[in-house]
Design a protein around this motif. Sequence first.
Motif, short mmCIF file in Angstrom:
data_model
loop_
_atom_site.label_atom_id
_atom_site.label_comp_id
_atom_site.label_asym_id
_atom_site.label_seq_id
_atom_site.Cartn_x
_atom_site.Cartn_y
_atom_site.Cartn_z
N PHE A 96 -1.38 -44.77 -3.49
CA PHE A 96 -2.75 -44.97 -3.04
C PHE A 96 -3.35 -43.64 -2.58
O PHE A 96 -4.51 -43.34 -2.87
CB PHE A 96 -2.84 -46.03 -1.93
CG PHE A 96 -3.24 -47.39 -2.43
CD1 PHE A 96 -4.56 -47.79 -2.44
CD2 PHE A 96 -2.27 -48.27 -2.89
CE1 PHE A 96 -4.92 -49.05 -2.91
CE2 PHE A 96 -2.62 -49.52 -3.36
CZ PHE A 96 -3.94 -49.92 -3.37
N GLU A 97 -2.56 -42.84 -1.85
CA GLU A 97 -3.04 -41.52 -1.41
C GLU A 97 -3.44 -40.68 -2.61
O GLU A 97 -4.49 -40.02 -2.60
CB GLU A 97 -1.97 -40.80 -0.58
CG GLU A 97 -1.78 -41.34 0.80
CD GLU A 97 -3.02 -41.24 1.67
OE1 GLU A 97 -3.73 -40.22 1.58
OE2 GLU A 97 -3.28 -42.19 2.41
N GLU A 98 -2.60 -40.68 -3.62
CA GLU A 98 -2.88 -39.91 -4.82
C GLU A 98 -4.12 -40.44 -5.54
O GLU A 98 -4.99 -39.68 -5.97
CB GLU A 98 -1.68 -39.95 -5.76
CG GLU A 98 -1.83 -39.05 -6.96
CD GLU A 98 -0.57 -39.07 -7.83
OE1 GLU A 98 -0.74 -39.00 -9.06
OE2 GLU A 98 0.54 -39.15 -7.29
N PHE A 99 -4.23 -41.76 -5.64
CA PHE A 99 -5.39 -42.40 -6.29
C PHE A 99 -6.68 -41.98 -5.57
O PHE A 99 -7.66 -41.61 -6.21
CB PHE A 99 -5.22 -43.93 -6.25
CG PHE A 99 -6.34 -44.70 -6.90
CD1 PHE A 99 -6.34 -44.90 -8.27
CD2 PHE A 99 -7.36 -45.23 -6.14
CE1 PHE A 99 -7.36 -45.63 -8.88
CE2 PHE A 99 -8.38 -45.96 -6.74
CZ PHE A 99 -8.38 -46.15 -8.11
N ALA A 115 -7.91 -50.53 3.30
CA ALA A 115 -7.81 -51.98 3.55
C ALA A 115 -7.31 -52.69 2.28
O ALA A 115 -6.50 -53.63 2.37
CB ALA A 115 -9.16 -52.54 3.98
N VAL A 116 -7.76 -52.25 1.12
CA VAL A 116 -7.26 -52.80 -0.15
C VAL A 116 -5.76 -52.58 -0.25
O VAL A 116 -5.00 -53.47 -0.65
CB VAL A 116 -8.00 -52.16 -1.36
CG1 VAL A 116 -7.29 -52.48 -2.67
CG2 VAL A 116 -9.45 -52.61 -1.41
N GLU A 127 -6.23 -58.90 -7.37
CA GLU A 127 -7.16 -59.39 -8.38
C GLU A 127 -8.56 -59.07 -7.90
O GLU A 127 -8.79 -58.87 -6.71
CB GLU A 127 -6.97 -60.90 -8.57
CG GLU A 127 -5.60 -61.25 -9.11
CD GLU A 127 -5.37 -62.75 -9.20
OE1 GLU A 127 -6.34 -63.52 -9.04
OE2 GLU A 127 -4.23 -63.14 -9.44
N VAL A 128 -9.50 -59.06 -8.82
CA VAL A 128 -10.89 -58.74 -8.47
C VAL A 128 -11.38 -59.66 -7.35
O VAL A 128 -12.04 -59.20 -6.40
CB VAL A 128 -11.82 -58.83 -9.70
CG1 VAL A 128 -13.27 -58.66 -9.31
CG2 VAL A 128 -11.42 -57.78 -10.74
N ALA A 129 -11.04 -60.93 -7.41
CA ALA A 129 -11.50 -61.88 -6.39
C ALA A 129 -11.03 -61.48 -4.99
O ALA A 129 -11.74 -61.72 -4.01
CB ALA A 129 -11.00 -63.29 -6.73
N ASP A 130 -9.87 -60.83 -4.89
CA ASP A 130 -9.35 -60.40 -3.59
C ASP A 130 -10.28 -59.40 -2.91
O ASP A 130 -10.31 -59.31 -1.68
CB ASP A 130 -7.96 -59.76 -3.75
CG ASP A 130 -6.92 -60.73 -4.25
OD1 ASP A 130 -6.99 -61.93 -3.90
OD2 ASP A 130 -6.02 -60.29 -4.99
N LEU A 131 -11.04 -58.66 -3.70
CA LEU A 131 -11.94 -57.64 -3.14
C LEU A 131 -13.11 -58.26 -2.37
O LEU A 131 -13.80 -57.56 -1.63
CB LEU A 131 -12.47 -56.74 -4.27
CG LEU A 131 -11.42 -55.97 -5.05
CD1 LEU A 131 -12.06 -55.25 -6.23
CD2 LEU A 131 -10.67 -55.00 -4.16
N TYR A 132 -13.33 -59.56 -2.54
CA TYR A 132 -14.45 -60.25 -1.90
C TYR A 132 -13.99 -61.19 -0.80
O TYR A 132 -14.79 -61.86 -0.17
CB TYR A 132 -15.23 -61.05 -2.95
CG TYR A 132 -15.86 -60.17 -4.00
CD1 TYR A 132 -17.12 -59.63 -3.81
CD2 TYR A 132 -15.17 -59.86 -5.17
CE1 TYR A 132 -17.70 -58.81 -4.76
CE2 TYR A 132 -15.74 -59.04 -6.13
CZ TYR A 132 -17.00 -58.52 -5.92
OH TYR A 132 -17.56 -57.69 -6.86
N GLU A 133 -12.68 -61.25 -0.58
CA GLU A 133 -12.14 -62.18 0.40
C GLU A 133 -11.67 -61.45 1.65
O GLU A 133 -11.62 -60.23 1.70
CB GLU A 133 -10.99 -62.98 -0.22
CG GLU A 133 -11.47 -63.87 -1.36
CD GLU A 133 -10.34 -64.57 -2.09
OE1 GLU A 133 -9.17 -64.40 -1.71
OE2 GLU A 133 -10.65 -65.30 -3.05
N GLU A 134 -11.33 -62.24 2.66
CA GLU A 134 -10.82 -61.72 3.91
C GLU A 134 -9.56 -60.90 3.66
O GLU A 134 -8.76 -61.29 2.83
CB GLU A 134 -10.49 -62.92 4.81
CG GLU A 134 -10.65 -62.65 6.27
CD GLU A 134 -10.48 -63.96 7.04
OE1 GLU A 134 -9.33 -64.22 7.44
OE2 GLU A 134 -11.46 -64.68 7.22
N PRO A 135 -9.35 -59.80 4.26
CA PRO A 135 -10.16 -59.13 5.28
C PRO A 135 -11.18 -58.15 4.70
O PRO A 135 -11.92 -57.52 5.43
CB PRO A 135 -9.11 -58.37 6.09
CG PRO A 135 -8.10 -57.97 5.06
CD PRO A 135 -8.05 -59.13 4.09
#
Length: 165
Positions: A96-99, A115-116, A127-135
């Motif tokens: 993730f740091e590299e990304f 947070a992702v 999944e894309v849907a996770d990007l719109y859900e809690e937290p």
Amino acid sequence: MIKEEHRQRLKEKVLEIVETHPMIAAIRNGETVTDLQLVALERTMRQELGGGNVQLSESNIRKAFNLKVNSLLAFLRELMEIEALPDYQEVVRRNFEEFISQRQFNANLIRFLRAVQNVFLKNRRLEVADLYEEPLDRFGQDAVERWFREKQVDELIEFTERLAA
């Protein structure tokens, strides 16, 4: 008695896999292994040890071996005493740091991606849907549309698919 039998069965099954796995030999020989190879090892262990009568999981490891680990790589490091073997979480964080560092993200985007990362580590997939859900919804319901182009979202999902275990 059952606990000891279960522990021995788990240990035998793990050793059966790792003794023939080329990655373990490479690590023991001090060779460099890539993060994607380590993810593949974690994935292999989950697939081969997660079902049947073995059902190796972090909670079963805690019960059988009295070890608190966050991944099968961490368990393998403890069991085989291979200090050079990083934990799955460490591999994911490093990637993730590299990304993040390879892209021009502002502070809001970086906080969102951290947070992702936490969501990904919890679910071991994204999944894309996770990007719109809690937290992640605490950044706003439209945070993904405000901050990312569709291509960037696709890149993020592809990136996490490579790390999924």
